[in-house]
Design a protein around this motif. Structure first.
Motif, PDB file in Angstrom:
ATOM      1  N   GLY A 373       0.798  -1.226   0.000  1.00 52.76           N
ATOM      2  CA  GLY A 373       0.000   0.000   0.000  1.00 52.76           C
ATOM      3  C   GLY A 373       0.823   1.266   0.000  1.00 52.76           C
ATOM      4  O   GLY A 373       0.401   2.298  -0.539  1.00 52.76           O
ATOM      5  N   ALA A 374       2.014   1.222   0.604  1.00 51.43           N
ATOM      6  CA  ALA A 374       2.865   2.409   0.637  1.00 51.43           C
ATOM      7  C   ALA A 374       3.368   2.800  -0.738  1.00 51.43           C
ATOM      8  O   ALA A 374       3.837   3.918  -0.934  1.00 51.43           O
ATOM      9  CB  ALA A 374       4.060   2.163   1.554  1.00 51.43           C
ATOM     10  N   PHE A 375       3.258   1.877  -1.716  1.00 58.01           N
ATOM     11  CA  PHE A 375       3.721   2.169  -3.066  1.00 58.01           C
ATOM     12  C   PHE A 375       2.577   2.475  -4.027  1.00 58.01           C
ATOM     13  O   PHE A 375       2.745   2.438  -5.246  1.00 58.01           O
ATOM     14  CB  PHE A 375       4.569   1.004  -3.602  1.00 58.01           C
ATOM     15  CG  PHE A 375       5.805   0.747  -2.786  1.00 58.01           C
ATOM     16  CD1 PHE A 375       6.538   1.804  -2.277  1.00 58.01           C
ATOM     17  CD2 PHE A 375       6.225  -0.546  -2.520  1.00 58.01           C
ATOM     18  CE1 PHE A 375       7.678   1.576  -1.511  1.00 58.01           C
ATOM     19  CE2 PHE A 375       7.355  -0.789  -1.766  1.00 58.01           C
ATOM     20  CZ  PHE A 375       8.091   0.279  -1.252  1.00 58.01           C
ATOM     21  N   ASP A 376       1.393   2.770  -3.493  1.00 55.90           N
ATOM     22  CA  ASP A 376       0.342   3.344  -4.327  1.00 55.90           C
ATOM     23  C   ASP A 376       0.711   4.784  -4.646  1.00 55.90           C
ATOM     24  O   ASP A 376       1.605   5.367  -4.041  1.00 55.90           O
ATOM     25  CB  ASP A 376      -1.004   3.296  -3.596  1.00 55.90           C
ATOM     26  CG  ASP A 376      -1.595   1.895  -3.533  1.00 55.90           C
ATOM     27  OD1 ASP A 376      -1.198   1.053  -4.365  1.00 55.90           O
ATOM     28  OD2 ASP A 376      -2.426   1.644  -2.640  1.00 55.90           O
ATOM     29  N   ALA A 377      -0.012   5.365  -5.602  1.00 52.54           N
ATOM     30  CA  ALA A 377       0.252   6.760  -5.949  1.00 52.54           C
ATOM     31  C   ALA A 377      -0.097   7.664  -4.772  1.00 52.54           C
ATOM     32  O   ALA A 377      -1.019   7.387  -4.003  1.00 52.54           O
ATOM     33  CB  ALA A 377      -0.550   7.158  -7.184  1.00 52.54           C
ATOM     34  N   ASN A 387      -5.127   3.290  -5.715  1.00 49.58           N
ATOM     35  CA  ASN A 387      -4.428   2.430  -6.667  1.00 49.58           C
ATOM     36  C   ASN A 387      -3.131   3.089  -7.122  1.00 49.58           C
ATOM     37  O   ASN A 387      -2.576   3.915  -6.400  1.00 49.58           O
ATOM     38  CB  ASN A 387      -5.347   2.103  -7.859  1.00 49.58           C
ATOM     39  CG  ASN A 387      -5.892   3.356  -8.539  1.00 49.58           C
ATOM     40  OD1 ASN A 387      -5.187   4.369  -8.669  1.00 49.58           O
ATOM     41  ND2 ASN A 387      -7.149   3.305  -8.968  1.00 49.58           N
ATOM     42  N   ASN A 388      -2.658   2.740  -8.310  1.00 49.43           N
ATOM     43  CA  ASN A 388      -1.343   3.200  -8.743  1.00 49.43           C
ATOM     44  C   ASN A 388      -1.381   4.493  -9.560  1.00 49.43           C
ATOM     45  O   ASN A 388      -0.362   4.882 -10.140  1.00 49.43           O
ATOM     46  CB  ASN A 388      -0.656   2.108  -9.568  1.00 49.43           C
ATOM     47  CG  ASN A 388      -1.311   1.903 -10.924  1.00 49.43           C
ATOM     48  OD1 ASN A 388      -2.507   2.169 -11.098  1.00 49.43           O
ATOM     49  ND2 ASN A 388      -0.550   1.423 -11.889  1.00 49.43           N
ATOM     50  N   GLN A 389      -2.522   5.194  -9.607  1.00 52.70           N
ATOM     51  CA  GLN A 389      -2.602   6.432 -10.368  1.00 52.70           C
ATOM     52  C   GLN A 389      -3.303   7.510  -9.552  1.00 52.70           C
ATOM     53  O   GLN A 389      -4.181   7.218  -8.740  1.00 52.70           O
ATOM     54  CB  GLN A 389      -3.367   6.225 -11.676  1.00 52.70           C
ATOM     55  CG  GLN A 389      -2.738   5.243 -12.629  1.00 52.70           C
ATOM     56  CD  GLN A 389      -3.511   5.164 -13.931  1.00 52.70           C
ATOM     57  OE1 GLN A 389      -3.592   6.144 -14.682  1.00 52.70           O
ATOM     58  NE2 GLN A 389      -4.087   4.008 -14.208  1.00 52.70           N
ATOM     59  N   GLN A 390      -2.905   8.755  -9.796  1.00 57.16           N
ATOM     60  CA  GLN A 390      -3.606   9.872  -9.168  1.00 57.16           C
ATOM     61  C   GLN A 390      -3.405  11.137  -9.995  1.00 57.16           C
ATOM     62  O   GLN A 390      -2.326  11.384 -10.532  1.00 57.16           O
ATOM     63  CB  GLN A 390      -3.126  10.111  -7.732  1.00 57.16           C
ATOM     64  CG  GLN A 390      -4.011  11.088  -6.957  1.00 57.16           C
ATOM     65  CD  GLN A 390      -3.758  11.037  -5.461  1.00 57.16           C
ATOM     66  OE1 GLN A 390      -2.620  11.129  -5.005  1.00 57.16           O
ATOM     67  NE2 GLN A 390      -4.827  10.875  -4.667  1.00 57.16           N
ATOM     68  N   VAL A 391      -4.491  11.910 -10.078  1.00 59.56           N
ATOM     69  CA  VAL A 391      -4.469  13.231 -10.709  1.00 59.56           C
ATOM     70  C   VAL A 391      -4.830  14.261  -9.649  1.00 59.56           C
ATOM     71  O   VAL A 391      -5.792  14.079  -8.898  1.00 59.56           O
ATOM     72  CB  VAL A 391      -5.466  13.316 -11.887  1.00 59.56           C
ATOM     73  CG1 VAL A 391      -5.528  14.752 -12.434  1.00 59.56           C
ATOM     74  CG2 VAL A 391      -5.070  12.340 -12.990  1.00 59.56           C
TER      75      VAL A 391
END
Length: 401
Positions: A373-377, A387-391
Protein backbone atom coordinates in the motif's frame (compact mmCIF):
# COMPACT_ATOMS: atom_id res chain seq x y z
CA UNK A 1 8.21 45.45 5.13
CA UNK A 2 10.98 46.57 7.48
CA UNK A 3 10.64 47.96 10.96
CA UNK A 4 13.53 49.68 12.73
CA UNK A 5 13.48 49.74 16.55
CA UNK A 6 9.75 49.03 16.59
CA UNK A 7 7.74 47.89 19.57
CA UNK A 8 7.20 44.41 18.12
CA UNK A 9 10.91 43.75 17.78
CA UNK A 10 11.58 45.17 21.21
CA UNK A 11 8.92 43.12 22.99
CA UNK A 12 9.69 39.83 21.27
CA UNK A 13 13.43 39.94 20.85
CA UNK A 14 14.99 42.30 23.34
CA UNK A 15 12.59 42.14 26.25
CA UNK A 16 14.38 43.07 29.41
CA UNK A 17 17.37 44.65 27.66
CA UNK A 18 15.97 48.16 27.70
CA UNK A 19 16.44 49.02 23.99
CA UNK A 20 17.44 47.56 20.67
CA UNK A 21 20.84 48.33 19.18
CA UNK A 22 20.72 51.58 17.23
CA UNK A 23 21.87 49.92 13.98
CA UNK A 24 19.81 46.73 14.15
CA UNK A 25 16.83 45.99 11.93
CA UNK A 26 14.01 43.46 12.06
CA UNK A 27 11.86 42.32 9.13
CA UNK A 28 8.42 40.84 9.51
CA UNK A 29 7.74 38.56 6.53
CA UNK A 30 5.32 35.90 5.42
CA UNK A 31 3.40 34.13 2.69
CA UNK A 32 -0.14 32.77 2.37
CA UNK A 33 -0.99 30.17 -0.29
CA UNK A 34 -4.54 28.77 -0.37
CA UNK A 35 -6.22 26.81 -3.15
CA UNK A 36 -9.24 24.80 -4.18
CA UNK A 37 -7.95 21.33 -4.95
CA UNK A 38 -9.19 18.20 -6.75
CA UNK A 39 -7.72 14.72 -6.18
CA UNK A 40 -8.72 11.54 -7.98
CA UNK A 41 -8.92 8.06 -6.38
CA UNK A 42 -8.48 9.42 -2.85
CA UNK A 43 -8.70 6.83 -0.08
CA UNK A 44 -11.58 7.04 2.37
CA UNK A 45 -9.11 5.72 4.98
CA UNK A 46 -5.62 7.07 4.31
CA UNK A 47 -3.95 4.07 5.97
CA UNK A 48 -6.10 1.40 4.26
CA UNK A 49 -6.31 1.44 0.45
CA UNK A 50 -8.66 -1.58 0.49
CA UNK A 51 -11.31 0.57 2.20
CA UNK A 52 -11.95 2.27 -1.13
CA UNK A 53 -12.46 5.94 -1.84
CA UNK A 54 -13.19 8.33 -4.67
CA UNK A 55 -12.95 11.91 -5.84
CA UNK A 56 -11.93 14.48 -3.24
CA UNK A 57 -12.55 18.25 -3.37
CA UNK A 58 -11.04 20.42 -0.67
CA UNK A 59 -9.71 23.81 0.28
CA UNK A 60 -6.00 23.29 0.81
CA UNK A 61 -3.17 25.34 2.27
CA UNK A 62 0.19 25.23 0.50
CA UNK A 63 -0.24 23.66 -2.92
CA UNK A 64 2.93 25.49 -3.96
CA UNK A 65 4.42 27.09 -0.84
CA UNK A 66 3.46 26.31 2.74
CA UNK A 67 1.96 29.37 4.48
CA UNK A 68 4.41 30.90 6.92
CA UNK A 69 5.29 34.03 8.84
CA UNK A 70 8.42 35.02 10.64
CA UNK A 71 10.93 37.53 11.88
CA UNK A 72 14.46 37.94 10.61
CA UNK A 73 17.00 40.46 11.76
CA UNK A 74 20.51 41.79 11.46
CA UNK A 75 22.74 43.93 13.66
CA UNK A 76 25.86 45.60 12.30
CA UNK A 77 28.73 44.84 14.70
CA UNK A 78 31.30 46.74 12.68
CA UNK A 79 34.26 45.62 10.60
CA UNK A 80 32.06 43.69 8.17
CA UNK A 81 30.64 41.48 10.94
CA UNK A 82 26.91 41.23 11.69
CA UNK A 83 24.70 39.29 14.07
CA UNK A 84 21.76 37.62 12.32
CA UNK A 85 18.69 35.63 13.32
CA UNK A 86 15.68 33.91 11.72
CA UNK A 87 12.43 32.73 13.36
CA UNK A 88 9.85 31.17 11.03
CA UNK A 89 6.47 29.60 11.77
CA UNK A 90 4.47 27.35 9.45
CA UNK A 91 0.68 27.36 9.63
CA UNK A 92 -2.44 26.09 7.88
CA UNK A 93 -4.23 29.02 6.24
CA UNK A 94 -7.52 27.13 5.95
CA UNK A 95 -8.00 26.76 9.72
CA UNK A 96 -5.25 28.76 11.41
CA UNK A 97 -3.52 25.81 13.10
CA UNK A 98 0.24 25.31 13.45
CA UNK A 99 2.20 23.03 11.11
CA UNK A 100 5.39 21.14 12.07
CA UNK A 101 3.85 19.25 14.96
CA UNK A 102 2.58 22.40 16.63
CA UNK A 103 6.02 23.96 17.10
CA UNK A 104 5.91 27.75 17.27
CA UNK A 105 8.93 28.22 14.99
CA UNK A 106 8.90 24.79 13.39
CA UNK A 107 10.19 25.88 10.01
CA UNK A 108 13.37 27.61 11.14
CA UNK A 109 14.84 29.02 14.36
CA UNK A 110 18.48 30.09 14.36
CA UNK A 111 20.97 32.77 15.37
CA UNK A 112 24.43 33.44 13.98
CA UNK A 113 27.24 35.67 12.80
CA UNK A 114 27.81 36.84 9.25
CA UNK A 115 31.18 38.04 7.96
CA UNK A 116 30.94 40.07 4.76
CA UNK A 117 34.16 38.62 3.28
CA UNK A 118 33.68 34.98 4.27
CA UNK A 119 30.15 33.79 4.99
CA UNK A 120 27.62 33.01 7.70
CA UNK A 121 27.77 30.70 10.72
CA UNK A 122 24.39 29.81 12.26
CA UNK A 123 23.13 27.66 15.16
CA UNK A 124 19.65 26.18 15.64
CA UNK A 125 16.90 24.48 13.65
CA UNK A 126 17.67 24.88 9.95
CA UNK A 127 17.84 23.32 6.49
CA UNK A 128 20.53 20.97 5.24
CA UNK A 129 22.74 21.64 2.21
CA UNK A 130 20.58 19.59 -0.20
CA UNK A 131 17.93 22.25 0.40
CA UNK A 132 20.39 25.16 0.22
CA UNK A 133 22.18 24.24 -3.01
CA UNK A 134 20.37 21.57 -5.07
CA UNK A 135 16.69 22.36 -4.39
CA UNK A 136 16.71 25.81 -6.11
CA UNK A 137 17.56 24.05 -9.41
CA UNK A 138 14.53 21.73 -9.09
CA UNK A 139 10.85 22.44 -9.71
CA UNK A 140 9.98 21.30 -6.19
CA UNK A 141 10.84 22.99 -2.90
CA UNK A 142 12.02 26.54 -3.52
CA UNK A 143 11.44 25.97 -7.26
CA UNK A 144 8.38 27.26 -9.10
CA UNK A 145 6.37 24.02 -8.75
CA UNK A 146 6.71 23.81 -4.98
CA UNK A 147 4.96 21.20 -2.87
CA UNK A 148 2.86 19.45 -5.52
CA UNK A 149 6.00 18.83 -7.60
CA UNK A 150 7.59 16.91 -4.71
CA UNK A 151 9.47 13.71 -5.53
CA UNK A 152 7.78 10.60 -4.01
CA UNK A 153 7.82 10.81 -0.18
CA UNK A 154 10.17 13.79 -0.56
CA UNK A 155 12.78 11.04 -0.31
CA UNK A 156 15.63 13.48 -1.14
CA UNK A 157 14.30 16.40 0.98
CA UNK A 158 14.41 18.78 -2.00
CA UNK A 159 10.96 19.92 -0.89
CA UNK A 160 12.51 20.85 2.50
CA UNK A 161 9.90 18.95 4.52
CA UNK A 162 12.60 17.92 7.01
CA UNK A 163 14.64 20.31 9.14
CA UNK A 164 17.63 19.48 11.33
CA UNK A 165 17.63 20.42 15.00
CA UNK A 166 20.70 21.24 17.10
CA UNK A 167 22.56 22.23 13.94
CA UNK A 168 25.71 24.28 13.31
CA UNK A 169 25.90 25.46 9.69
CA UNK A 170 28.38 27.50 7.65
CA UNK A 171 27.63 28.88 4.19
CA UNK A 172 30.21 30.89 2.31
CA UNK A 173 29.90 34.03 0.24
CA UNK A 174 30.61 33.73 -3.47
CA UNK A 175 34.26 33.36 -4.47
CA UNK A 176 34.37 33.98 -8.23
CA UNK A 177 31.06 32.15 -8.60
CA UNK A 178 31.82 29.34 -6.13
CA UNK A 179 29.90 28.87 -2.88
CA UNK A 180 30.27 26.05 -0.37
CA UNK A 181 28.82 24.98 2.93
CA UNK A 182 29.12 22.44 5.74
CA UNK A 183 26.83 21.45 8.58
CA UNK A 184 26.72 19.24 11.68
CA UNK A 185 23.61 18.54 13.77
CA UNK A 186 24.07 17.10 17.28
CA UNK A 187 22.16 14.14 18.70
CA UNK A 188 21.97 15.97 22.06
CA UNK A 189 21.77 12.52 23.71
CA UNK A 190 24.01 11.72 26.69
CA UNK A 191 26.46 8.96 25.83
CA UNK A 192 25.01 8.55 22.31
CA UNK A 193 26.72 11.20 20.25
CA UNK A 194 26.04 9.35 16.98
CA UNK A 195 22.41 8.36 17.61
CA UNK A 196 20.40 10.73 15.41
CA UNK A 197 23.25 13.07 14.60
CA UNK A 198 23.64 14.37 11.04
CA UNK A 199 26.12 16.07 8.76
CA UNK A 200 25.83 17.70 5.37
CA UNK A 201 28.04 19.42 2.79
CA UNK A 202 27.41 21.16 -0.51
CA UNK A 203 28.70 23.55 -3.14
CA UNK A 204 27.46 25.56 -6.08
CA UNK A 205 28.96 27.39 -9.05
CA UNK A 206 27.43 30.19 -11.09
CA UNK A 207 28.86 31.39 -14.40
CA UNK A 208 26.67 33.82 -16.25
CA UNK A 209 23.35 32.05 -16.98
CA UNK A 210 24.67 28.63 -15.80
CA UNK A 211 24.08 27.33 -12.26
CA UNK A 212 25.56 24.06 -10.99
CA UNK A 213 25.22 22.45 -7.55
CA UNK A 214 25.93 19.28 -5.57
CA UNK A 215 25.24 18.25 -1.96
CA UNK A 216 25.29 15.37 0.53
CA UNK A 217 23.36 14.61 3.73
CA UNK A 218 23.76 11.72 6.19
CA UNK A 219 21.65 11.01 9.27
CA UNK A 220 22.96 8.38 11.72
CA UNK A 221 20.20 6.63 13.71
CA UNK A 222 19.81 3.51 15.83
CA UNK A 223 16.49 1.86 14.85
CA UNK A 224 16.45 -0.14 18.09
CA UNK A 225 16.85 2.96 20.24
CA UNK A 226 15.10 5.94 18.61
CA UNK A 227 16.22 9.39 19.71
CA UNK A 228 13.16 11.53 19.00
CA UNK A 229 14.81 14.80 20.05
CA UNK A 230 17.92 14.39 17.94
CA UNK A 231 18.92 16.04 14.68
CA UNK A 232 16.03 14.58 12.64
CA UNK A 233 13.09 14.79 15.03
CA UNK A 234 10.34 12.18 14.93
CA UNK A 235 8.11 14.30 17.16
CA UNK A 236 7.45 17.25 14.83
CA UNK A 237 5.84 15.39 11.93
CA UNK A 238 8.74 16.26 9.61
CA UNK A 239 10.64 12.95 9.52
CA UNK A 240 10.76 11.58 5.96
CA UNK A 241 11.35 8.01 7.11
CA UNK A 242 11.69 6.12 10.36
CA UNK A 243 14.54 3.65 10.57
CA UNK A 244 18.32 3.60 10.64
CA UNK A 245 21.12 5.18 8.64
CA UNK A 246 19.79 7.58 5.99
CA UNK A 247 21.79 9.08 3.12
CA UNK A 248 20.89 11.62 0.42
CA UNK A 249 23.01 13.17 -2.32
CA UNK A 250 22.48 14.77 -5.69
CA UNK A 251 23.56 17.17 -8.41
CA UNK A 252 21.71 19.77 -10.45
CA UNK A 253 22.20 22.12 -13.39
CA UNK A 254 20.17 25.09 -14.57
CA UNK A 255 20.36 27.48 -17.51
CA UNK A 256 18.70 30.89 -17.26
CA UNK A 257 17.55 32.99 -20.22
CA UNK A 258 16.13 36.16 -18.80
CA UNK A 259 13.63 35.20 -16.10
CA UNK A 260 12.99 31.83 -17.78
CA UNK A 261 14.93 28.65 -17.06
CA UNK A 262 15.52 24.97 -17.82
CA UNK A 263 16.96 22.54 -15.29
CA UNK A 264 18.17 18.98 -14.74
CA UNK A 265 18.42 17.25 -11.36
CA UNK A 266 19.50 13.78 -10.21
CA UNK A 267 19.28 12.68 -6.58
CA UNK A 268 19.82 9.41 -4.71
CA UNK A 269 18.61 8.45 -1.25
CA UNK A 270 18.67 5.32 0.91
CA UNK A 271 17.52 4.22 4.37
CA UNK A 272 18.61 1.14 6.31
CA UNK A 273 16.12 -0.69 8.56
CA UNK A 274 13.32 1.47 7.19
CA UNK A 275 9.96 0.88 8.89
CA UNK A 276 7.79 3.60 7.35
CA UNK A 277 7.75 6.39 4.78
CA UNK A 278 6.43 9.97 4.85
CA UNK A 279 3.24 9.20 2.92
CA UNK A 280 0.06 11.27 2.97
CA UNK A 281 1.75 13.67 5.39
CA UNK A 282 2.46 11.02 8.03
CA UNK A 283 5.01 8.25 8.44
CA UNK A 284 2.36 6.02 10.01
CA UNK A 285 0.30 6.04 6.82
CA UNK A 286 3.13 4.62 4.79
CA UNK A 287 3.95 1.59 6.95
CA UNK A 288 6.05 -1.01 5.18
CA UNK A 289 5.95 -4.77 5.71
CA UNK A 290 8.47 -6.07 8.19
CA UNK A 291 9.22 -5.89 11.92
CA UNK A 292 8.35 -2.73 13.84
CA UNK A 293 11.99 -1.61 13.99
CA UNK A 294 12.51 -2.34 10.29
CA UNK A 295 15.32 -4.83 10.93
CA UNK A 296 16.47 -6.29 7.63
CA UNK A 297 14.54 -3.73 5.57
CA UNK A 298 16.30 -1.49 3.07
CA UNK A 299 15.05 1.06 0.55
CA UNK A 300 16.78 3.26 -2.01
CA UNK A 301 15.58 5.81 -4.57
CA UNK A 302 16.94 7.49 -7.66
CA UNK A 303 15.13 10.59 -8.96
CA UNK A 304 15.66 12.02 -12.44
CA UNK A 305 14.00 15.38 -13.10
CA UNK A 306 13.81 17.79 -16.02
CA UNK A 307 12.05 21.11 -15.56
CA UNK A 308 11.42 24.35 -17.37
CA UNK A 309 9.67 27.67 -16.87
CA UNK A 310 8.96 30.22 -19.59
CA UNK A 311 7.67 33.77 -19.13
CA UNK A 312 5.18 34.38 -21.94
CA UNK A 313 4.69 37.89 -20.57
CA UNK A 314 6.52 39.72 -17.81
CA UNK A 315 3.74 38.68 -15.40
CA UNK A 316 2.62 35.35 -16.93
CA UNK A 317 4.67 32.14 -16.79
CA UNK A 318 4.16 28.56 -17.92
CA UNK A 319 6.10 25.80 -16.22
CA UNK A 320 6.42 22.02 -16.30
CA UNK A 321 8.50 19.18 -14.91
CA UNK A 322 8.85 15.45 -15.45
CA UNK A 323 10.32 13.19 -12.76
CA UNK A 324 11.12 9.51 -13.11
CA UNK A 325 11.80 7.79 -9.78
CA UNK A 326 12.95 4.20 -9.40
CA UNK A 327 13.30 2.42 -6.08
CA UNK A 328 14.32 -0.90 -4.57
CA UNK A 329 12.74 -2.20 -1.36
CA UNK A 330 14.00 -5.36 0.34
CA UNK A 331 12.68 -7.06 3.46
CA UNK A 332 12.40 -10.54 4.90
CA UNK A 333 8.63 -10.43 4.33
CA UNK A 334 8.43 -9.05 0.77
CA UNK A 335 10.21 -6.86 -1.72
CA UNK A 336 9.40 -4.57 -4.60
CA UNK A 337 10.96 -2.45 -7.34
CA UNK A 338 8.48 0.41 -7.68
CA UNK A 339 8.91 3.17 -10.22
CA UNK A 340 7.07 6.47 -10.57
CA UNK A 341 6.30 8.63 -13.58
CA UNK A 342 5.19 12.10 -12.52
CA UNK A 343 4.29 15.09 -14.70
CA UNK A 344 3.59 18.58 -13.36
CA UNK A 345 2.27 21.56 -15.32
CA UNK A 346 1.61 25.09 -14.10
CA UNK A 347 0.39 28.51 -15.24
CA UNK A 348 1.02 31.49 -12.97
CA UNK A 349 -0.25 35.07 -13.36
CA UNK A 350 1.13 37.91 -11.23
CA UNK A 351 -1.20 40.76 -10.31
CA UNK A 352 1.81 42.36 -8.60
CA UNK A 353 5.24 41.29 -7.33
CA UNK A 354 3.51 40.11 -4.13
CA UNK A 355 0.20 38.60 -5.32
CA UNK A 356 -0.46 35.95 -7.98
CA UNK A 357 -2.97 33.31 -9.02
CA UNK A 358 -2.05 29.90 -10.38
CA UNK A 359 -3.33 26.61 -11.69
CA UNK A 360 -1.12 23.56 -11.20
CA UNK A 361 -1.76 19.94 -12.05
CA UNK A 362 0.10 16.70 -11.34
CA UNK A 363 -0.33 13.24 -12.83
CA UNK A 364 1.43 10.35 -11.09
CA UNK A 365 1.55 6.68 -12.09
CA UNK A 366 3.35 3.93 -10.15
CA UNK A 367 4.39 0.47 -11.33
CA UNK A 368 6.08 -2.48 -9.63
CA UNK A 369 4.64 -1.87 -6.16
CA UNK A 370 3.96 -5.58 -5.58
CA UNK A 371 0.68 -4.84 -3.80
CA UNK A 372 2.32 -2.86 -0.97
CA UNK A 373 0.00 0.00 0.00
CA UNK A 374 2.87 2.41 0.64
CA UNK A 375 3.72 2.17 -3.07
CA UNK A 376 0.34 3.34 -4.33
CA UNK A 377 0.25 6.76 -5.95
CA UNK A 378 0.39 9.72 -3.58
CA UNK A 379 1.13 13.42 -4.12
CA UNK A 380 2.68 15.52 -1.34
CA UNK A 381 0.58 15.33 1.90
CA UNK A 382 -2.70 14.77 0.06
CA UNK A 383 -4.81 11.69 0.71
CA UNK A 384 -3.07 8.81 -1.12
CA UNK A 385 -4.65 6.99 -4.02
CA UNK A 386 -6.55 3.71 -3.77
CA UNK A 387 -4.43 2.43 -6.67
CA UNK A 388 -1.34 3.20 -8.74
CA UNK A 389 -2.60 6.43 -10.37
CA UNK A 390 -3.61 9.87 -9.17
CA UNK A 391 -4.47 13.23 -10.71
CA UNK A 392 -4.31 16.43 -8.65
CA UNK A 393 -5.35 19.91 -9.82
CA UNK A 394 -5.14 23.07 -7.72
CA UNK A 395 -6.35 26.60 -8.43
CA UNK A 396 -4.96 29.00 -5.87
CA UNK A 397 -3.95 32.44 -4.71
CA UNK A 398 -0.58 33.40 -3.17
CA UNK A 399 0.28 36.59 -1.33
CA UNK A 400 3.64 37.61 0.12
CA UNK A 401 4.21 40.22 2.77
Amino acid sequence: MKYRDIALATSLLVAGTGAAHAQSSVTLFGLIDTSLLYSSNARSNAAKPAAGGGTQWQEFAGSIYTPRWGLRGIEDLGGGLSAVFWLENGFNSTNGTFKNGGDLFGRQAWVGLSAREYGTLTLGRQYDLMVTYVAPLSATGSGFGGNLAEHPYDNDNLNNDMRLNNAVKFTSVSFNGFKFGAMYAFSNAAGEIANNAAYSAGLSYTYGPINLAAAYLQINRDPNNPNASGAASTGDGDALTTGGLQRMYGVGAQYMFGKSSVGLVWTHSSTDSVSSLWFGGSTSNGALPGPSNGAGNYIKFDNFEINGRYFVLNNLSLGASYTYTMATFNSAHSGANPHWNQVMAQADYLFSPRTDVYIEGVYQRVGGGNGIGAFDAGVYTLTPSTNNQQVVVAVGLKHKF
